[in-house]
Enzyme design. Sequence first.
Site, PDB file in Angstrom:
ATOM      1  N   ARG A   1       0.828  -1.218   0.000  1.00  0.00           N
ATOM      2  CA  ARG A   1       0.000   0.000   0.000  1.00  0.00           C
ATOM      3  C   ARG A   1       0.856   1.259   0.000  1.00  0.00           C
ATOM      4  NH1 ARG A   1      -5.225  -1.246   3.870  1.00  0.00           N
ATOM      5  NH2 ARG A   1      -6.455  -2.112   2.181  1.00  0.00           N
TER       6      ARG A   1
ATOM      7  N   LYS B   1     -18.583 -15.589   2.102  1.00  0.00           N
ATOM      8  CA  LYS B   1     -20.042 -15.474   2.153  1.00  0.00           C
ATOM      9  C   LYS B   1     -20.629 -14.907   0.873  1.00  0.00           C
ATOM     10  CE  LYS B   1     -20.834 -15.179   7.034  1.00  0.00           C
ATOM     11  NZ  LYS B   1     -21.414 -14.392   8.096  1.00  0.00           N
TER      12      LYS B   1
ATOM     13  N   GLY C   1      -8.316  -7.143  -0.609  1.00  0.00           N
ATOM     14  CA  GLY C   1      -8.572  -7.973   0.566  1.00  0.00           C
ATOM     15  C   GLY C   1      -7.769  -9.255   0.525  1.00  0.00           C
TER      16      GLY C   1
ATOM     17  N   GLY D   1     -13.061  -3.325   1.064  1.00  0.00           N
ATOM     18  CA  GLY D   1     -14.441  -2.826   1.054  1.00  0.00           C
ATOM     19  C   GLY D   1     -14.679  -1.822  -0.068  1.00  0.00           C
TER      20      GLY D   1
HETATM   21  P1  AMP Z   1     -14.028 -12.935   1.678  1.00  0.00           P
HETATM   22  O1  AMP Z   1     -13.511 -11.911   2.635  1.00  0.00           O
HETATM   23  O2  AMP Z   1     -15.525 -13.032   1.621  1.00  0.00           O
HETATM   24  O3  AMP Z   1     -13.393 -12.824   0.300  1.00  0.00           O
HETATM   25  O4  AMP Z   1     -13.607 -14.342   2.294  1.00  0.00           O
HETATM   26  C1  AMP Z   1     -12.287 -14.767   2.389  1.00  0.00           C
HETATM   27  C2  AMP Z   1     -12.242 -15.955   3.290  1.00  0.00           C
HETATM   28  O5  AMP Z   1     -13.086 -16.965   2.797  1.00  0.00           O
HETATM   29  C3  AMP Z   1     -10.881 -16.576   3.408  1.00  0.00           C
HETATM   30  O6  AMP Z   1     -10.359 -16.300   4.676  1.00  0.00           O
HETATM   31  C4  AMP Z   1     -11.126 -18.067   3.223  1.00  0.00           C
HETATM   32  O7  AMP Z   1     -10.539 -18.856   4.235  1.00  0.00           O
HETATM   33  C5  AMP Z   1     -12.629 -18.177   3.336  1.00  0.00           C
HETATM   34  N1  AMP Z   1     -13.164 -19.299   2.558  1.00  0.00           N
HETATM   35  C6  AMP Z   1     -12.951 -19.558   1.259  1.00  0.00           C
HETATM   36  N2  AMP Z   1     -13.567 -20.705   0.913  1.00  0.00           N
HETATM   37  C7  AMP Z   1     -14.178 -21.193   2.008  1.00  0.00           C
HETATM   38  C8  AMP Z   1     -14.952 -22.343   2.285  1.00  0.00           C
HETATM   39  N3  AMP Z   1     -15.219 -23.254   1.338  1.00  0.00           N
HETATM   40  N4  AMP Z   1     -15.427 -22.499   3.537  1.00  0.00           N
HETATM   41  C9  AMP Z   1     -15.149 -21.603   4.499  1.00  0.00           C
HETATM   42  N5  AMP Z   1     -14.428 -20.488   4.305  1.00  0.00           N
HETATM   43  C10 AMP Z   1     -13.934 -20.275   3.066  1.00  0.00           C
END
Ligand code: AMP
Length: 412
Positions: A50, A211, A364, A388
């Site tokens: 950054r 999610k 992220g 974000g």
């Molecule tokens: P995000 O911030 O929504 O992009 O989520 C990133 C996080 O999603 C990472 O820390 C991963 O460990 C988690 N992640 C990715 N795939 C899975 C999965 N199948 N089950 C649980 N967590 C996951």
Amino acid sequence: MKNNVSPMEIKGVLNKLTIADLDIKGKRLFIRADFNVPLDDDLNITDDRRIRSTLPTINYAIDEGAKVILSSHLGRPKGKVNPRYSLAPIAKRLQRLLKKEVTFLPDCIGQQVEKAVKEMKDGDVALLENLRFHIEEETNDEGFSRALSGLADYYINDAFGASHRVHASIVGITKFLPSAAGFLLKKEIEYLQGVVNSPVRPFVALLGGAKVSGKIGVLGNLESKVDKVIIGGGMAYTFLKASGYSVGDSLVEDEMLDSVNNIRERIISKGIKFYLPVDCVIAQSIEPGAESKIVPVQEIPNGWKALDIGPASVRLFIEALSNAKTILWNGPMGVFEIDAFSRGTFAIAHAIADAYALTIVGGGDTDLAVTRAGVSPESISFISTGGGASLQLLEGKELPGIAALTDKRLKD
Ligand code: AMP
């Protein structure tokens, strides 16, 4: 920038002033940067991307003979002075990167700061202490914004990662000073808005992460722009459950089942190709060393969670990416932080790095995944510095920090 691909005609989507539009020689520039970098327990910077990303703006300001006043937040000190969140380590790193003295000031407002700024000569660089040591920063307080603005002639926003926040140094200050974008901010907008809105086709979006609720807005915005959608990561299992599969103990957001079905049907009805994992790596717990196996997505037993895409999905996704001219990737394919569940994400990171396409990686966790995969950041066309903020832009929303900048036409 990837050597093998020209950035094509990235549309000039920013109708705001940029630093290049201003005559900054001898002027005091308040540059809001995003120096919110990770530090270890001994306050060593563990990733300075950054800071490096803002160097073009800082170097330009120095070369043009401006007095360069840098500012940032770091962590969440919640309005209290806390040495853990001091910008002192950033000042040191900046000094090394700029090969130039950086005067570190003990606060961001007040007499001592004003005096030091008055004494600055053209081309000098000063760094203010953490803006969030004052609670007024996060409340977008008018008096605090005015005090910050009193230090400078112009305001430059190069803090893309904080531009979705309505904070004093992002929004409030723009009321008091002519306000322009720095080069990093401009680049982020050109890629995340310009390329995404008028991509060279085929345009493939690859979404993953934990999610689906965090990404459905992005999907909703992209559904009118992409040729293919690929879904991996935890969010895939809400889609699979909504299609009638039993997904064991995989991450599922039950309240999203109807929404994901609707969006999937809409996407498919537009003739856009839609891909979900066909196999996955499962385990009973998200722990290093947990027993894991590879199964088709139809066969995830109760008590087991899908934690990565499997090898057949990797092949399917890479095939789907193979004719892409533009690729947007946001969100890991699995729990890449744990070796046993990292292979899908890493294989995809390599495929994207090797693709003959304009490649954009959302911020992220995804940029961390690229680094962990051992992929050189230079082999990706653009890696966003905002988490974000990048999601909000990809959702098609305006960022408050960008909206607040001075319109280009008002100056002409
Ligand atoms: P995000 O911030 O929504 O992009 O989520 C990133 C996080 O999603 C990472 O820390 C991963 O460990 C988690 N992640 C990715 N795939 C899975 C999965 N199948 N089950 C649980 N967590 C996951």
